[in-house]
Design a protein around this motif. Sequence first.
Motif, PDB file in Angstrom:
ATOM      1  N   CYS A   1       0.835  -1.222   0.000  1.00 58.70           N
ATOM      2  CA  CYS A   1       0.000   0.000   0.000  1.00 58.70           C
ATOM      3  C   CYS A   1       0.866   1.268   0.000  1.00 58.70           C
ATOM      4  CB  CYS A   1      -0.940   0.017   1.195  1.00 58.70           C
ATOM      5  SG  CYS A   1      -1.960   1.510   1.189  1.00 58.70           S
ATOM      6  N   PRO A   2       0.769   2.081  -1.039  1.00 52.94           N
ATOM      7  CA  PRO A   2       1.587   3.300  -1.093  1.00 52.94           C
ATOM      8  C   PRO A   2       1.080   4.394  -0.159  1.00 52.94           C
ATOM      9  CG  PRO A   2       0.141   3.206  -3.001  1.00 52.94           C
ATOM     10  CD  PRO A   2      -0.063   1.929  -2.246  1.00 52.94           C
ATOM     11  N   MET A   3      -0.105   4.200   0.425  1.00 57.04           N
ATOM     12  CA  MET A   3      -0.658   5.209   1.332  1.00 57.04           C
ATOM     13  C   MET A   3      -0.448   4.831   2.799  1.00 57.04           C
ATOM     14  SD  MET A   3      -1.615   7.672  -0.497  1.00 57.04           S
ATOM     15  CE  MET A   3      -2.408   8.632   0.775  1.00 57.04           C
TER      16      MET A   3
ATOM     17  N   PRO B   1      -4.755  -2.414   4.428  1.00 57.01           N
ATOM     18  CA  PRO B   1      -5.895  -2.820   3.593  1.00 57.01           C
ATOM     19  C   PRO B   1      -6.669  -4.010   4.160  1.00 57.01           C
ATOM     20  CG  PRO B   1      -3.968  -2.411   2.243  1.00 57.01           C
ATOM     21  CD  PRO B   1      -3.503  -2.364   3.652  1.00 57.01           C
TER      22      PRO B   1
ATOM     23  N   CYS C   1      -7.489   6.160   1.018  1.00 58.97           N
ATOM     24  CA  CYS C   1      -7.236   5.149  -0.025  1.00 58.97           C
ATOM     25  C   CYS C   1      -7.375   5.803  -1.405  1.00 58.97           C
ATOM     26  CB  CYS C   1      -8.225   3.996   0.122  1.00 58.97           C
ATOM     27  SG  CYS C   1      -8.212   2.877  -1.286  1.00 58.97           S
ATOM     28  N   ILE C   2      -6.402   5.574  -2.266  1.00 56.69           N
ATOM     29  CA  ILE C   2      -6.449   6.158  -3.611  1.00 56.69           C
ATOM     30  C   ILE C   2      -6.958   5.142  -4.637  1.00 56.69           C
ATOM     31  CG2 ILE C   2      -4.688   7.935  -3.195  1.00 56.69           C
ATOM     32  CD1 ILE C   2      -2.658   6.031  -4.554  1.00 56.69           C
ATOM     33  N   GLU C   3      -7.428   3.998  -4.158  1.00 55.93           N
ATOM     34  CA  GLU C   3      -8.032   2.956  -5.010  1.00 55.93           C
ATOM     35  C   GLU C   3      -7.071   2.497  -6.109  1.00 55.93           C
ATOM     36  OE1 GLU C   3     -12.008   4.197  -6.223  1.00 55.93           O
ATOM     37  OE2 GLU C   3     -12.279   5.236  -4.310  1.00 55.93           O
ATOM     38  N   CYS C   4      -5.802   2.400  -5.760  1.00 56.76           N
ATOM     39  CA  CYS C   4      -4.798   2.047  -6.773  1.00 56.76           C
ATOM     40  C   CYS C   4      -4.801   0.565  -7.115  1.00 56.76           C
ATOM     41  CB  CYS C   4      -3.409   2.467  -6.300  1.00 56.76           C
ATOM     42  SG  CYS C   4      -2.818   1.525  -4.874  1.00 56.76           S
ATOM     43  N   GLY C   5      -5.323  -0.265  -6.224  1.00 60.12           N
ATOM     44  CA  GLY C   5      -5.399  -1.709  -6.499  1.00 60.12           C
ATOM     45  C   GLY C   5      -4.133  -2.481  -6.189  1.00 60.12           C
ATOM     46  N   SER C   6      -3.116  -1.833  -5.639  1.00 61.03           N
ATOM     47  CA  SER C   6      -1.854  -2.544  -5.342  1.00 61.03           C
ATOM     48  C   SER C   6      -2.086  -3.658  -4.331  1.00 61.03           C
ATOM     49  CB  SER C   6      -0.812  -1.557  -4.795  1.00 61.03           C
ATOM     50  OG  SER C   6      -0.536  -0.567  -5.740  1.00 61.03           O
TER      51      SER C   6
ATOM     52  N   VAL D   1     -10.217  -3.744  -3.347  1.00 59.83           N
ATOM     53  CA  VAL D   1     -10.576  -2.425  -3.899  1.00 59.83           C
ATOM     54  C   VAL D   1     -12.093  -2.230  -3.881  1.00 59.83           C
ATOM     55  CG1 VAL D   1     -10.281  -0.842  -5.827  1.00 59.83           C
ATOM     56  CG2 VAL D   1      -8.538  -2.522  -5.362  1.00 59.83           C
TER      57      VAL D   1
ATOM     58  N   MET E   1     -12.942  -1.126  -0.549  1.00 57.72           N
ATOM     59  CA  MET E   1     -12.554   0.286  -0.305  1.00 57.72           C
ATOM     60  C   MET E   1     -13.563   1.223  -0.983  1.00 57.72           C
ATOM     61  SD  MET E   1      -9.864  -0.440   1.363  1.00 57.72           S
ATOM     62  CE  MET E   1      -8.834  -1.901   1.473  1.00 57.72           C
TER      63      MET E   1
HETATM   64  S1  SF4 Z   1      -6.279   0.428  -3.081  1.00 63.89           S
HETATM   65 FE1  SF4 Z   1      -5.243  -0.761  -1.510  1.00 63.89          FE
HETATM   66  S2  SF4 Z   1      -3.077  -0.373  -1.837  1.00 63.89           S
HETATM   67 FE2  SF4 Z   1      -4.176   1.253  -2.929  1.00 63.89          FE
HETATM   68  S3  SF4 Z   1      -4.327   2.930  -1.452  1.00 63.89           S
HETATM   69 FE3  SF4 Z   1      -6.187   1.708  -1.244  1.00 63.89          FE
HETATM   70  S4  SF4 Z   1      -5.743   0.297   0.412  1.00 63.89           S
HETATM   71 FE4  SF4 Z   1      -3.775   1.105  -0.285  1.00 63.89          FE
END
Ligand code: SF4
Length: 450
Positions: free
Chosen positions: A382-384, A388, A411-416, A428, A431
């Motif tokens: 998670c880059p944030m 998760p 959460c930026i919903e990046c999917g990592s 995701v 989230m």
């Molecule tokens: S989608 Fe997952 S990895 Fe990306 S910011 Fe949200 S919680 Fe973190």
Amino acid sequence: MQTIKSPYNFKGGIHPAYHKELASGSAIQGLPLPATLSVPMSQHLGAPAKPCVKAGDEVKKGTLIGAQAGFISAPVHAPVAGKVNAIAEVLTASGRPCQAVVIERVESDETDFMQPMTNWQSRSKDELLARISEAGIVGMGGAGFPTKIKLSPPMDKPIDTLILNGAECEPYLTSDHRMMVEHAREIRLGAEIARSILGAKTLRIAIEDNKPDAIAAVEKAFEGVAGDVALTVLRTSYPHGSEKQQIYAVTGREVPRGGLPMDTGCVVENVSTAFAISEAVVKGIPLIQRVITVTGDAVQNPANLMAPFGTSYQSLIDACGGFRGGRPAKVISGGPMMGFAVSSLATPTGKTASGVLLLSPGRVSQYTSQACISCGRCVDACPMRLIPSELSQFVEADDIEGAEGIALMDCIECGSCAFVCPAHRPLVQHMRRGKACIMAQRAAAKAKRD
Ligand code: SF4
Ligand code: SF4
């Protein structure tokens, strides 16, 4: 202009297979224009535009067809000349219904553009901002936030750095890449206009190191720009295109939890947005089209198409020779990490749609989600700096307050997280659902207060 290597690595992130070679060498091209275009009124963040034409009206290319309908909103213009057939409901790529102006196209060279501002340096900041607003320009990297607002930070948030985002870290997508290779001079002009509006002394252009031809084109085009200007080469890593991660990678500054990029003195603008600013200011052309990458293993000829808004996904696919090997298993609007699966090829394009991805059954995996095994991989990715696994469990248990308490809204919903999860948890989706609940609760509370 100097080129520097980013000295900062953001925490987390992933390295998916990029597959950009499918379309990165394909020069931007036009497409046979469809007979009818359904131009959505919701192509941006905020209130949808309000149709200001009716069935039977004739429009020219560039005529205002949707008026801005609130502070956070943007006008919409006719991308082609023609006759308005109807005001109808369409589904946007994210599956939300919205009104669209349906235009039956006619062959015509007549336009309804604004007056070019040839000597833009002599114009006031307010004049330039008014032009950007009137042209309907919004962030073209995906968020669709009105650019005029982004370039008008409050007095107590001075901006010293403008970052041009050319990272394009989503796998498969190459539209920004091609824009930098083929239109770096216009991007430079748009960047100079935005920088002068902001009064930012520093300009950085951020590009990942997997785009050497874009780096070379930008280096050449930005030669001679005055002041503190540099191209920052980022190591290829997802999600470098996300504003917060990019600000850190370029400046070492961290956006505080719950804060905004402007809290760090930075504004990030996508390279295609910079191009749109240049077109609107210097040529008077409103935002009526964009480059869309049509790619994947299930399309005959992957390409980067300059498509007027309201073109259907079917028309884009037809222009690329149709399906390869039968009907695709999945069609995604955007990239595989943050895009949305679309249910209909009648879906019209809009200002934030940078790609259409067609995947064959061999590229689409079917998983059954299992219980979390507490491996911690999602936390590492998670880059944030979120957790998760815990957030997901709170949302699953409908404990939205609990999820909000551990920063779900960050959460930026990046999917990592979902990408690395061995239990194939739909992280995701959790989230997004949790964030939607919080937004609904906040809207209800505001309505009660008002
Ligand atoms: S989608 Fe997952 S990895 Fe990306 S910011 Fe949200 S919680 Fe973190
Ligand atoms: S990666 Fe998946 S299984 Fe591992 S802790 Fe996160 S949610 Fe649980």
